[in-house]
Design a protein around this motif. Structure first.
Motif, mmCIF file in Angstrom:
data_model
loop_
_atom_site.group_PDB
_atom_site.id
_atom_site.type_symbol
_atom_site.label_atom_id
_atom_site.label_comp_id
_atom_site.label_asym_id
_atom_site.label_seq_id
_atom_site.Cartn_x
_atom_site.Cartn_y
_atom_site.Cartn_z
ATOM 1 N N PRO A 186 0.832 -1.218 0.000
ATOM 2 C CA PRO A 186 0.000 0.000 0.000
ATOM 3 C C PRO A 186 0.863 1.264 0.000
ATOM 4 O O PRO A 186 1.863 1.355 0.717
ATOM 5 C CB PRO A 186 -0.781 -0.101 1.318
ATOM 6 C CG PRO A 186 -0.744 -1.554 1.692
ATOM 7 C CD PRO A 186 0.554 -2.087 1.142
ATOM 8 N N GLY A 187 0.492 2.209 -0.864
ATOM 9 C CA GLY A 187 1.183 3.484 -0.923
ATOM 10 C C GLY A 187 2.475 3.492 -1.717
ATOM 11 O O GLY A 187 3.110 4.535 -1.851
ATOM 12 N N GLU A 188 2.892 2.339 -2.248
ATOM 13 C CA GLU A 188 4.125 2.289 -3.053
ATOM 14 C C GLU A 188 3.766 2.130 -4.527
ATOM 15 O O GLU A 188 2.857 1.380 -4.873
ATOM 16 C CB GLU A 188 5.013 1.130 -2.610
ATOM 17 C CG GLU A 188 5.558 1.311 -1.221
ATOM 18 C CD GLU A 188 6.524 0.217 -0.793
ATOM 19 O OE1 GLU A 188 6.965 0.280 0.357
ATOM 20 O OE2 GLU A 188 6.839 -0.686 -1.594
ATOM 21 N N ASP A 189 4.498 2.846 -5.375
ATOM 22 C CA ASP A 189 4.212 2.826 -6.812
ATOM 23 C C ASP A 189 5.514 2.834 -7.596
ATOM 24 O O ASP A 189 5.820 3.784 -8.306
ATOM 25 C CB ASP A 189 3.354 4.043 -7.178
ATOM 26 C CG ASP A 189 2.899 4.004 -8.619
ATOM 27 O OD1 ASP A 189 2.753 2.904 -9.179
ATOM 28 O OD2 ASP A 189 2.703 5.088 -9.200
ATOM 29 N N TRP A 190 6.313 1.782 -7.451
ATOM 30 C CA TRP A 190 7.572 1.689 -8.178
ATOM 31 C C TRP A 190 7.671 0.325 -8.853
ATOM 32 O O TRP A 190 6.971 -0.611 -8.490
ATOM 33 C CB TRP A 190 8.769 1.938 -7.261
ATOM 34 C CG TRP A 190 8.820 1.075 -6.036
ATOM 35 C CD1 TRP A 190 8.378 1.413 -4.794
ATOM 36 C CD2 TRP A 190 9.322 -0.257 -5.933
ATOM 37 N NE1 TRP A 190 8.572 0.365 -3.929
ATOM 38 C CE2 TRP A 190 9.152 -0.677 -4.598
ATOM 39 C CE3 TRP A 190 9.897 -1.142 -6.835
ATOM 40 C CZ2 TRP A 190 9.536 -1.937 -4.147
ATOM 41 C CZ3 TRP A 190 10.278 -2.403 -6.384
ATOM 42 C CH2 TRP A 190 10.102 -2.777 -5.053
ATOM 43 N N ARG A 191 8.520 0.265 -9.887
ATOM 44 C CA ARG A 191 8.721 -0.982 -10.643
ATOM 45 C C ARG A 191 10.198 -1.349 -10.632
ATOM 46 O O ARG A 191 11.054 -0.471 -10.584
ATOM 47 C CB ARG A 191 8.250 -0.807 -12.091
ATOM 48 C CG ARG A 191 6.799 -0.429 -12.198
ATOM 49 C CD ARG A 191 6.342 -0.277 -13.625
ATOM 50 N NE ARG A 191 7.087 0.796 -14.298
ATOM 51 C CZ ARG A 191 6.828 1.240 -15.506
ATOM 52 N NH1 ARG A 191 5.836 0.733 -16.198
ATOM 53 N NH2 ARG A 191 7.548 2.185 -16.057
ATOM 54 N N TRP A 192 10.471 -2.647 -10.729
ATOM 55 C CA TRP A 192 11.831 -3.167 -10.684
ATOM 56 C C TRP A 192 12.005 -4.184 -11.810
ATOM 57 O O TRP A 192 11.139 -5.030 -12.038
ATOM 58 C CB TRP A 192 12.089 -3.841 -9.345
ATOM 59 C CG TRP A 192 13.453 -4.438 -9.204
ATOM 60 C CD1 TRP A 192 13.787 -5.762 -9.339
ATOM 61 C CD2 TRP A 192 14.669 -3.753 -8.908
ATOM 62 N NE1 TRP A 192 15.140 -5.920 -9.139
ATOM 63 C CE2 TRP A 192 15.699 -4.707 -8.862
ATOM 64 C CE3 TRP A 192 14.977 -2.417 -8.664
ATOM 65 C CZ2 TRP A 192 17.011 -4.367 -8.600
ATOM 66 C CZ3 TRP A 192 16.282 -2.074 -8.398
ATOM 67 C CH2 TRP A 192 17.296 -3.055 -8.370
#
Length: 87
Positions: free
Chosen positions: A73-79
């Motif tokens: 929740p609250g995180e919006d990053w890609r790896w």
């Protein structure tokens, strides 16, 4: 290479989480996880590298699905596991 130049971004698809309640493998094993990642090719939900099973990384290696996003929740990053970089 910039984040937008990663050639693996072409494998990103619109997905829904396969197991929205948590890591697919940890749920099957009855074990826990630290943080969750969702595969952006198929929607597999796996645990992070800080978790014992490292199931998101294992899934990426087995399927050649390179890019995940945080499923926290609250995180919006890609790896990208192939390039070991944020994308």
């Amino acid at each position: 290479m910039t984040m937008q130049d990663d050639p693996h971004l072409s494998m990103v698809r619109p997905v829904t989480p396969g197991t929205p309640q948590g890591c697919e493998e940890c749920l099957a094993e009855g074990s826990g996880w630290v943080h969750l990642r969702m595969c952006l090719t198929c929607g597999h939900v796996g645990c992070c590298d800080s978790s014992v099973g490292r199931h998101a990384r294992v899934h990426a290696a087995r399927t050649d699905h390179p890019i995940v996003r945080s499923y926290e929740p609250g995180e919006d990053w890609r790896w990208c596991f192939v390039d070991e970089a944020m994308v």
